[in-house]
Scaffold this motif. Structure first.
Motif, mmCIF file in Angstrom:
data_model
loop_
_atom_site.group_PDB
_atom_site.id
_atom_site.type_symbol
_atom_site.label_atom_id
_atom_site.label_comp_id
_atom_site.label_asym_id
_atom_site.label_seq_id
_atom_site.Cartn_x
_atom_site.Cartn_y
_atom_site.Cartn_z
ATOM 1 N N MET A 182 0.844 -1.188 0.000
ATOM 2 C CA MET A 182 0.000 0.000 0.000
ATOM 3 C C MET A 182 0.884 1.243 0.000
ATOM 4 N N PHE A 183 0.577 2.154 -0.873
ATOM 5 C CA PHE A 183 1.320 3.419 -0.981
ATOM 6 C C PHE A 183 0.358 4.582 -0.796
ATOM 7 N N SER A 184 0.822 5.603 -0.126
ATOM 8 C CA SER A 184 0.012 6.787 0.122
ATOM 9 C C SER A 184 0.605 7.991 -0.594
ATOM 10 N N VAL A 185 -0.255 8.751 -1.228
ATOM 11 C CA VAL A 185 0.108 10.062 -1.754
ATOM 12 C C VAL A 185 -0.450 11.041 -0.746
ATOM 13 N N TYR A 186 0.362 12.019 -0.359
ATOM 14 C CA TYR A 186 -0.069 12.909 0.715
ATOM 15 C C TYR A 186 0.344 14.343 0.426
ATOM 16 N N ALA A 187 -0.377 15.245 1.065
ATOM 17 C CA ALA A 187 -0.036 16.662 1.024
ATOM 18 C C ALA A 187 0.018 17.143 2.462
ATOM 19 N N ILE A 188 1.094 17.842 2.795
ATOM 20 C CA ILE A 188 1.230 18.413 4.126
ATOM 21 C C ILE A 188 1.378 19.923 3.990
ATOM 22 N N TYR A 189 1.013 20.623 5.045
ATOM 23 C CA TYR A 189 0.989 22.081 5.012
ATOM 24 C C TYR A 189 1.675 22.639 6.253
ATOM 25 N N ASN A 190 2.493 23.661 6.027
ATOM 26 C CA ASN A 190 3.172 24.378 7.102
ATOM 27 C C ASN A 190 2.522 25.750 7.208
ATOM 28 N N LYS A 191 1.713 25.942 8.245
ATOM 29 C CA LYS A 191 0.958 27.184 8.398
ATOM 30 C C LYS A 191 1.867 28.385 8.617
ATOM 31 N N ILE A 192 2.966 28.210 9.352
ATOM 32 C CA ILE A 192 3.884 29.311 9.643
ATOM 33 C C ILE A 192 4.506 29.850 8.355
ATOM 34 N N ARG A 193 4.955 28.962 7.495
ATOM 35 C CA ARG A 193 5.621 29.351 6.242
ATOM 36 C C ARG A 193 4.674 29.426 5.041
ATOM 37 N N ASN A 194 3.427 28.980 5.225
ATOM 38 C CA ASN A 194 2.447 28.924 4.137
ATOM 39 C C ASN A 194 2.993 28.115 2.956
ATOM 40 N N LYS A 195 3.552 26.942 3.260
ATOM 41 C CA LYS A 195 4.147 26.062 2.254
ATOM 42 C C LYS A 195 3.403 24.735 2.202
ATOM 43 N N ILE A 196 3.384 24.144 1.018
ATOM 44 C CA ILE A 196 2.787 22.832 0.790
ATOM 45 C C ILE A 196 3.882 21.883 0.332
ATOM 46 N N TRP A 255 4.388 20.530 10.287
ATOM 47 C CA TRP A 255 3.799 20.099 9.022
ATOM 48 C C TRP A 255 2.576 19.252 9.346
ATOM 49 N N GLU A 256 1.417 19.688 8.859
ATOM 50 C CA GLU A 256 0.155 19.001 9.129
ATOM 51 C C GLU A 256 -0.347 18.296 7.879
ATOM 52 N N LEU A 257 -0.830 17.082 8.061
ATOM 53 C CA LEU A 257 -1.410 16.319 6.955
ATOM 54 C C LEU A 257 -2.749 16.937 6.577
ATOM 55 N N ILE A 258 -2.898 17.325 5.311
ATOM 56 C CA ILE A 258 -4.166 17.917 4.872
ATOM 57 C C ILE A 258 -4.868 17.067 3.821
ATOM 58 N N HIS A 259 -4.143 16.122 3.200
ATOM 59 C CA HIS A 259 -4.763 15.272 2.175
ATOM 60 C C HIS A 259 -3.995 13.958 2.065
ATOM 61 N N ARG A 260 -4.748 12.873 1.866
ATOM 62 C CA ARG A 260 -4.131 11.545 1.718
ATOM 63 C C ARG A 260 -4.978 10.702 0.772
ATOM 64 N N GLU A 261 -4.312 9.977 -0.112
ATOM 65 C CA GLU A 261 -4.959 9.014 -0.995
ATOM 66 C C GLU A 261 -4.112 7.750 -0.987
ATOM 67 N N ASP A 262 -4.754 6.584 -0.912
ATOM 68 C CA ASP A 262 -4.040 5.308 -0.871
ATOM 69 C C ASP A 262 -4.173 4.562 -2.192
ATOM 70 N N PHE A 263 -3.071 3.883 -2.580
ATOM 71 C CA PHE A 263 -3.012 3.135 -3.838
ATOM 72 C C PHE A 263 -2.366 1.777 -3.602
ATOM 73 N N ASP A 264 -2.715 0.817 -4.454
ATOM 74 C CA ASP A 264 -2.166 -0.532 -4.333
ATOM 75 C C ASP A 264 -0.740 -0.635 -4.848
ATOM 76 N N THR A 265 -0.386 0.180 -5.850
ATOM 77 C CA THR A 265 0.948 0.082 -6.430
ATOM 78 C C THR A 265 1.668 1.423 -6.364
ATOM 79 N N ARG A 266 2.984 1.350 -6.366
ATOM 80 C CA ARG A 266 3.793 2.559 -6.349
ATOM 81 C C ARG A 266 3.600 3.352 -7.654
#
Length: 85
Positions: free
Chosen positions: A1-15, A49-60
């Motif tokens: 199982m592989f996860s694609v994720y997006a994290i956010y840094n509120k202090i720096r306003n970076k993704i 860094w806070e997790l804001i989005h995640r999607e799971d996949f069967d293959t890399r």
């Protein structure tokens, strides 16, 4: 199982968008709980860094394709819309 994720840094306003097979450990590395590369993007941008989005996949391969989609202009607009909500 592989996860694609997006994290956010509120202090720096970076993704950060990435993929991994172990999201819990990867988030700990981003937040310096576990060792990380000193020159990595998330290490250079201090703050939580806070997790804001995640999607799971069967293959890399599927995860990499989705990661590239999220890194596109439209994908980044989608991620930014999640932050504003």
């Amino acid at each position: 199982m592989f996860s694609v994720y997006a994290i956010y840094n509120k202090i720096r306003n970076k993704i950060y968008i990435g993929h991994t097979s172990d999201l819990d450990n990867r988030l700990k590395r981003h937040n310096k709980i576990l060792p990380n590369k000193l020159k990595s993007f998330t290490s250079k941008n201090n703050g939580l860094w806070e997790l804001i989005h995640r999607e799971d996949f069967d293959t890399r391969k599927m995860a990499i394709i989705r990661e590239q989609e999220l890194k596109s202009y439209q994908g980044r607009r989608f991620i930014r819309s999640l932050i504003k909500e």
